[in-house]
Scaffold this motif. Structure first.
Motif, short mmCIF file in Angstrom:
data_model
loop_
_atom_site.label_atom_id
_atom_site.label_comp_id
_atom_site.label_asym_id
_atom_site.label_seq_id
_atom_site.Cartn_x
_atom_site.Cartn_y
_atom_site.Cartn_z
N THR A 9 0.83 -1.18 -0.13
CA THR A 9 0.04 0.06 0.04
C THR A 9 0.74 1.24 0.18
OG1 THR A 9 0.04 0.03 2.50
CG2 THR A 9 -1.74 -1.25 1.49
N HIS A 10 0.17 2.18 -0.51
CA HIS A 10 0.96 3.58 -0.59
C HIS A 10 1.39 4.03 0.88
CE1 HIS A 10 1.83 7.78 -1.26
NE2 HIS A 10 0.78 8.36 -0.43
N GLN A 11 0.40 3.86 2.16
CA GLN A 11 0.71 4.06 3.18
C GLN A 11 1.99 3.31 3.73
OE1 GLN A 11 -2.14 3.23 1.86
NE2 GLN A 11 -3.60 4.81 2.66
N HIS A 12 2.57 2.31 3.30
CA HIS A 12 3.53 1.69 3.89
C HIS A 12 4.69 1.14 2.85
CE1 HIS A 12 1.50 0.80 7.75
NE2 HIS A 12 0.45 0.67 7.06
N ASP A 13 4.70 2.16 1.91
CA ASP A 13 5.75 2.05 1.02
C ASP A 13 7.06 2.73 1.40
OD1 ASP A 13 6.97 1.79 -1.40
OD2 ASP A 13 5.75 3.18 -2.70
N GLY A 14 7.62 2.20 2.21
CA GLY A 14 8.99 2.42 2.89
C GLY A 14 10.06 1.82 2.34
N VAL A 63 8.70 -7.01 4.53
CA VAL A 63 9.13 -6.34 5.80
C VAL A 63 8.31 -5.22 6.30
CG1 VAL A 63 10.91 -5.33 7.09
CG2 VAL A 63 11.53 -7.28 5.43
N GLU A 64 7.88 -4.16 5.26
CA GLU A 64 7.08 -3.15 5.88
C GLU A 64 5.68 -3.72 6.32
OE1 GLU A 64 7.69 -0.15 5.82
OE2 GLU A 64 9.69 -0.13 4.63
N GLY A 65 5.22 -4.77 5.58
CA GLY A 65 3.91 -5.22 6.39
C GLY A 65 4.07 -5.90 7.55
N VAL A 101 -2.74 -7.52 -10.38
CA VAL A 101 -2.89 -6.81 -9.35
C VAL A 101 -1.62 -6.62 -8.28
CG1 VAL A 101 -4.19 -5.44 -7.68
CG2 VAL A 101 -5.21 -6.45 -9.61
N LEU A 102 -1.36 -7.76 -7.73
CA LEU A 102 -0.42 -7.89 -6.81
C LEU A 102 1.16 -7.63 -7.51
CD1 LEU A 102 0.82 -8.54 -3.87
CD2 LEU A 102 0.78 -10.73 -4.43
N GLY A 103 1.34 -8.44 -8.51
CA GLY A 103 2.62 -8.36 -9.18
C GLY A 103 2.89 -6.78 -9.80
N GLU A 104 1.77 -5.98 -10.18
CA GLU A 104 2.07 -4.82 -10.75
C GLU A 104 2.39 -3.85 -9.39
OE1 GLU A 104 -1.55 -3.79 -12.81
OE2 GLU A 104 -1.13 -5.25 -14.41
N ALA A 105 1.68 -3.96 -8.38
CA ALA A 105 1.96 -3.22 -7.03
C ALA A 105 3.56 -3.38 -6.72
CB ALA A 105 0.88 -3.61 -5.94
N ARG A 136 10.22 2.59 -8.32
CA ARG A 136 10.50 3.88 -7.50
C ARG A 136 11.76 3.65 -6.60
NH1 ARG A 136 4.79 3.45 -7.21
NH2 ARG A 136 4.80 3.03 -5.05
N ARG A 137 11.86 2.56 -5.94
CA ARG A 137 12.70 2.27 -5.14
C ARG A 137 13.40 1.04 -5.21
NH1 ARG A 137 10.04 4.98 0.47
NH2 ARG A 137 12.36 5.07 1.10
N PRO A 138 14.39 0.74 -5.93
CA PRO A 138 15.18 -0.39 -6.38
C PRO A 138 15.42 -1.14 -4.95
CG PRO A 138 15.63 1.17 -7.70
CD PRO A 138 15.22 2.07 -6.58
N GLU A 139 15.65 -0.43 -3.95
CA GLU A 139 16.52 -1.20 -2.85
C GLU A 139 15.29 -2.09 -2.01
OE1 GLU A 139 15.05 2.90 -1.37
OE2 GLU A 139 15.77 2.17 -3.22
N LYS A 140 14.21 -2.06 -2.69
CA LYS A 140 12.98 -2.79 -2.12
C LYS A 140 13.04 -4.32 -2.84
CE LYS A 140 8.80 -0.97 -1.30
NZ LYS A 140 8.68 -0.82 0.07
N ALA A 141 13.72 -4.22 -3.62
CA ALA A 141 13.54 -5.56 -4.59
C ALA A 141 15.03 -6.10 -5.00
CB ALA A 141 13.03 -5.40 -5.91
N PRO A 142 15.89 -6.58 -3.83
CA PRO A 142 17.17 -7.36 -3.97
C PRO A 142 17.14 -8.41 -5.03
CG PRO A 142 16.62 -7.08 -1.54
CD PRO A 142 15.30 -6.58 -2.36
N SER A 143 18.04 -8.64 -5.52
CA SER A 143 18.02 -9.53 -6.56
C SER A 143 17.88 -10.86 -6.18
CB SER A 143 19.54 -9.37 -7.34
OG SER A 143 20.65 -9.82 -6.43
N SER A 144 18.05 -11.19 -5.06
CA SER A 144 17.80 -12.87 -4.52
C SER A 144 16.48 -12.98 -4.07
CB SER A 144 18.80 -13.05 -3.50
OG SER A 144 18.97 -12.36 -2.54
N SER A 145 15.61 -11.85 -4.01
CA SER A 145 14.10 -11.82 -3.55
C SER A 145 13.11 -12.14 -4.49
CB SER A 145 14.27 -10.68 -2.63
OG SER A 145 13.81 -9.48 -3.51
N TRP A 146 11.82 -12.40 -4.11
CA TRP A 146 10.86 -12.56 -4.97
C TRP A 146 10.51 -11.27 -5.58
CZ3 TRP A 146 5.57 -10.95 -4.91
CH2 TRP A 146 5.01 -11.56 -5.75
N PRO A 147 10.42 -9.95 -4.73
CA PRO A 147 10.21 -8.71 -5.67
C PRO A 147 11.40 -8.36 -6.42
CG PRO A 147 9.69 -8.55 -3.14
CD PRO A 147 10.52 -9.87 -3.24
N GLY A 148 12.65 -8.95 -6.29
CA GLY A 148 13.83 -8.93 -7.14
C GLY A 148 13.43 -9.43 -8.45
N GLY A 149 12.91 -10.82 -8.32
CA GLY A 149 12.72 -11.66 -9.48
C GLY A 149 11.56 -10.88 -10.43
#
Length: 201
Positions: free
Chosen positions: A65-70, A76-78, A159-163, A170-183
């Protein structure tokens, strides 16, 4: 048919996440809980841990969510958001820690399953909602099927993938290469014109 989350704190958690999550991700979060709780009841898990499971499932994608887009991964934010919520409800530190781990590890295959009941059940619930129905068993009766039908999928995979990808762009540090967001981010960057479900989902 009314769905009960098993306690005042979990009911409050539902009201809270409902005000923040988009409908597709909210419905997914409830379905994950329905599936995970089905297993929890079958395994004889006690009422307090089942309520903690409900909170973990409801919060597991709140980091989208926008409110927890740290600056941290959405998982981890969740997890941090759930910890703050449960602290305000005066839950014990060990139970808050278990909820935090369940949320933070829900995209970590092979780890979540070995970190205790809550991480394992949330992970199984997520996987089952995304197609691994064999994890739930063959005793899915009409009450569970009817409850799941109250919360339609609404293209959750897209929807989830696009989010997740939008946050990572916006913040590449949220998606380390070895993580699911990174993939997910890597697949998006490799196929920027791709429509539909992210190939890495």
């Amino acid at each position: 048919m009314k769905v009960s989350f098993g306690g005042a704190t979990a009911e409050s958690a539902y009201v809270h996440v409902r005000s923040l999550l988009v409908p597709a991700i909210l419905n997914h979060s409830v379905r994950v809980w329905l599936l995970a709780d089905h297993l929890a009841r079958r395994e004889g898990i006690d009422a307090l841990e089942r309520e903690a499971l409900a909170v973990a499932c409801l919060f597991h994608d709140l980091g989208t969510t926008h409110q927890h887009d740290g600056p941290q991964r959405f998982e981890v934010e969740g997890a941090d958001a759930a910890s703050v919520f449960l602290s305000r409800h005066r839950w014990s530190a060990p139970l808050i820690k278990a909820v935090w781990e369940a949320i933070a590890l829900h995209t970590s295959p092979g780890i979540a399953e070995r970190m205790g009941s809550l991480p394992r059940l949330v992970r199984v619930g997520v996987r089952a909602d995304f197609g691994a129905t064999e994890l739930i068993g063959t005793d899915v009766g009409d009450p569970l099927a009817s409850a799941l039908a109250l919360f339609p999928r609404l293209n959750i995979e897209s929807v989830l993938g696009e989010a997740v990808v939008a946050q990572a762009l916006r913040r590449p540090e949220k998606a380390p290469s070895s993580s699911w967001p990174g993939g997910m981010l890597a697949a998006h960057l490799a196929n920027p014109g791709h429509l539909g479900v992210n190939p890495a989902f």
